[in-house]
Design a protein around this motif. Structure first.
Motif, PDB file in Angstrom:
ATOM      1  N   HIS A 131      45.748  33.947  43.204  1.00 30.81           N
ATOM      2  CA  HIS A 131      46.097  35.038  42.153  1.00 30.81           C
ATOM      3  C   HIS A 131      44.944  36.160  42.229  1.00 30.81           C
ATOM      4  O   HIS A 131      43.978  35.737  42.295  1.00 30.81           O
ATOM      5  CB  HIS A 131      46.201  34.537  41.031  1.00 30.81           C
ATOM      6  CG  HIS A 131      46.907  35.494  39.693  1.00 30.81           C
ATOM      7  ND1 HIS A 131      45.644  36.251  39.007  1.00 30.81           N
ATOM      8  CD2 HIS A 131      47.934  35.484  39.186  1.00 30.81           C
ATOM      9  CE1 HIS A 131      46.399  36.916  38.024  1.00 30.81           C
ATOM     10  NE2 HIS A 131      47.799  36.361  38.198  1.00 30.81           N
ATOM     11  N   GLN A 133      43.060  37.591  40.032  1.00 28.77           N
ATOM     12  CA  GLN A 133      41.970  37.165  39.415  1.00 28.77           C
ATOM     13  C   GLN A 133      41.119  36.169  39.920  1.00 28.77           C
ATOM     14  O   GLN A 133      39.983  36.111  39.915  1.00 28.77           O
ATOM     15  CB  GLN A 133      42.450  36.679  37.823  1.00 28.77           C
ATOM     16  CG  GLN A 133      41.179  36.605  36.889  1.00 28.77           C
ATOM     17  CD  GLN A 133      40.365  37.975  36.881  1.00 28.77           C
ATOM     18  OE1 GLN A 133      41.010  38.971  36.514  1.00 28.77           O
ATOM     19  NE2 GLN A 133      38.902  37.717  37.013  1.00 28.77           N
ATOM     20  N   THR A 134      41.823  35.119  40.725  1.00 25.79           N
ATOM     21  CA  THR A 134      40.853  34.176  41.293  1.00 25.79           C
ATOM     22  C   THR A 134      40.348  34.809  42.182  1.00 25.79           C
ATOM     23  O   THR A 134      39.142  33.827  42.697  1.00 25.79           O
ATOM     24  CB  THR A 134      42.073  33.028  41.538  1.00 25.79           C
ATOM     25  OG1 THR A 134      42.792  32.577  40.337  1.00 25.79           O
ATOM     26  CG2 THR A 134      41.566  31.738  42.401  1.00 25.79           C
ATOM     27  N   ASN A 137      37.290  35.905  41.197  1.00 26.69           N
ATOM     28  CA  ASN A 137      36.413  35.060  40.805  1.00 26.69           C
ATOM     29  C   ASN A 137      35.590  34.160  41.843  1.00 26.69           C
ATOM     30  O   ASN A 137      34.760  33.748  41.795  1.00 26.69           O
ATOM     31  CB  ASN A 137      37.010  34.049  39.642  1.00 26.69           C
ATOM     32  CG  ASN A 137      37.516  34.497  38.383  1.00 26.69           C
ATOM     33  OD1 ASN A 137      36.884  35.484  37.962  1.00 26.69           O
ATOM     34  ND2 ASN A 137      38.580  34.059  37.787  1.00 26.69           N
ATOM     35  N   PRO A 154      36.979  45.616  40.617  1.00 22.80           N
ATOM     36  CA  PRO A 154      36.561  45.693  39.155  1.00 22.80           C
ATOM     37  C   PRO A 154      35.169  46.224  39.160  1.00 22.80           C
ATOM     38  O   PRO A 154      34.276  45.815  39.656  1.00 22.80           O
ATOM     39  CB  PRO A 154      36.702  44.016  38.793  1.00 22.80           C
ATOM     40  CG  PRO A 154      36.539  43.381  40.007  1.00 22.80           C
ATOM     41  CD  PRO A 154      37.076  43.988  41.080  1.00 22.80           C
TER      42      PRO A 154
END
Length: 294
Positions: A131, A133-134, A137, A154
Motif C-alpha cells: 500500500h 503508506q507502507t 514507511n 511526502p
C-alpha cells in the motif's frame, strides 16, 4: 530491567502466531510447560500481561500486540543480516531491497531493476508490493533500500526523488456503457454517474475528488476498493465508471472495458525515492551510480 534474549522473543512471537503454548512448543521443538514458564517470566519482566488465557488458547492483549510489532521489526532486521551473510558466502555483493505499489512494482520498477540485474548479474533483486503508506514507511524505517511511488514524495522527510516514468489517469467503462464510444470525456460530463473509487489515501482518489470539487461534480461513489485492477474489474461487472492508471485499464481485455481519456488530462511522475540522510548499502550505491550513468 534485565536484557531480553532472542530465545524469549522467539517464544513470544511463536505463541502470538499460533495462539497456543502447545502449538508453539511443537514448532520450537520444546515442551508446553517450558513455553508457558518462559511466557510467564517474560510478562513478569515486562511488568504487564502479554496474553489473555482462555479455554481455546492465548490471545494478545493490547500491550502484547504493540510489543509484537516491535519484535517483528527486530526479526525483520535479523533476517536481513542472515540473508546478507548467506549472500556473502555465495560471493554475491548483496541484495537490492525495493518496495512499490503493485502497478509500479509490476511495471516501471520491475523493468528498471531487470535492466540493472542484467548489467549486474551477481546482485539479488527483492521487489515488495505494498500500500502507498507502507511504501513510504518501509523507506523511512530502513526496511528497504528504496521505493517507487506515483506522484511527489511526502513533505517533511529528507527524501531524494528521481523520475523513472509517467502514468496517466483514464476512466474505465464497460463496452456497453453509453460513453464507451467516446475518445475523450470532460469531467463535467460525469455528473450523476456511479463511480468505483480507490480507498483513501491514493493519488487517483485525491485527483478525482479535486476534479469533482473544481468542476462541481456531485460525488456518487457506489464502490470503494483497494487496488486499481479491482477498480477496472468492478466497473466492468457493475456498469459503473472506474478511475485507474492507463496501463492497468489496458491490461484488461478491450472487448470488455474501454479506456477513455479525461479532459483535462491528469498525469503523474513515477518517482524513485530513498533516504538522503542515511548511508546507502554498497549494492544501493552501485544501483544509484548505474542509474546516473544510464
Amino acid at each position: 530491567m534485565h536484557p531480553i534474549d532472542a530465545r524469549t522473543l522467539e517464544i513470544f512471537r511463536t505463541v502470538a502466531e499460533t495462539g497456543s503454548a502447545t502449538r508453539a512448543a511443537e514448532r520450537l521443538n520444546s515442551t508446553q510447560p517450558s513455553i508457558t514458564r518462559a511466557v510467564g517470566a517474560f510478562e513478569k519482566q515486562c511488568g504487564f500481561k502479554l496474553f489473555e488465557r482462555g479455554r481455546y488458547g492465548m490471545t494478545l492483549t493490547e500491550a502484547g500486540s504493540a510489543l509484537l510489532e516491535s519484535v517483528d521489526r527486530s526479526f525483520a532486521g535479523l533476517n536481513m543480516v542472515q540473508e546478507a551473510i548467506g549472500q556473502l558466502r555465495l560471493g554475491l555483493p548483496g541484495t537490492l531491497r525495493t518496495v512499490a505499489i503493485p502497478v509500479v512494482a509490476e511495471g516501471a520498477l520491475c523493468d528498471l531493476l531487470a535492466e540493472f540485474a542484467r548489467a549486474h548479474p551477481r546482485v539479488a533483486i527483492n521487489i515488495k508490493s505494498a500500500h502507498p503508506q507502507t511504501v513510504v514507511n518501509d523507506i523511512l524505517t530502513g526496511e528497504v533500500d528504496l521505493g517507487a511511488i506515483i506522484g511527489a514524495p511526502p513533505q517533511g522527510f529528507d527524501l531524494a526523488a528521481r523520475v523513472i516514468g509517467e502514468r496517466r489517469m483514464k476512466i474505465a467503462v464497460p463496452a456497453d456503457h453509453r460513453l464507451a464510444n467516446r475518445d475523450r470525456i470532460h469531467f463535467r460530463e460525469l455528473h450523476g454517474e456511479q463511480f468505483v473509487m480507490m480507498v483513501q489515501p491514493h493519488n487517483i482518489r485525491l485527483a478525482v475528488e479535486t476534479m469533482m470539487n473544481d468542476f462541481g461534480v456531485r460525488p456518487s461513489i457506489a464502490h470503494e476498493v483497494s487496488t486499481q485492477r479491482t477498480v477496472v474489474e468492478l466497473a466492468r461487472r457493475t456498469g459503473a465508471i472506474g478511475f485507474a492508471d492507463d496501463e492497468v485499464i489496458d491490461s484488461v481485455s478491450r472487448s470488455d472495458v474501454m479506456a477513455i481519456e479525461l479532459d483535462p488530462p491528469t498525469r503523474w511522475n513515477i518517482n524513485l525515492i530513498y533516504r538522503r540522510d542515511r548511508k546507502q548499502s554498497p549494492v544501493c550505491e552501485t544501483f544509484l551510480q548505474w542509474l546516473d550513468a544510464r
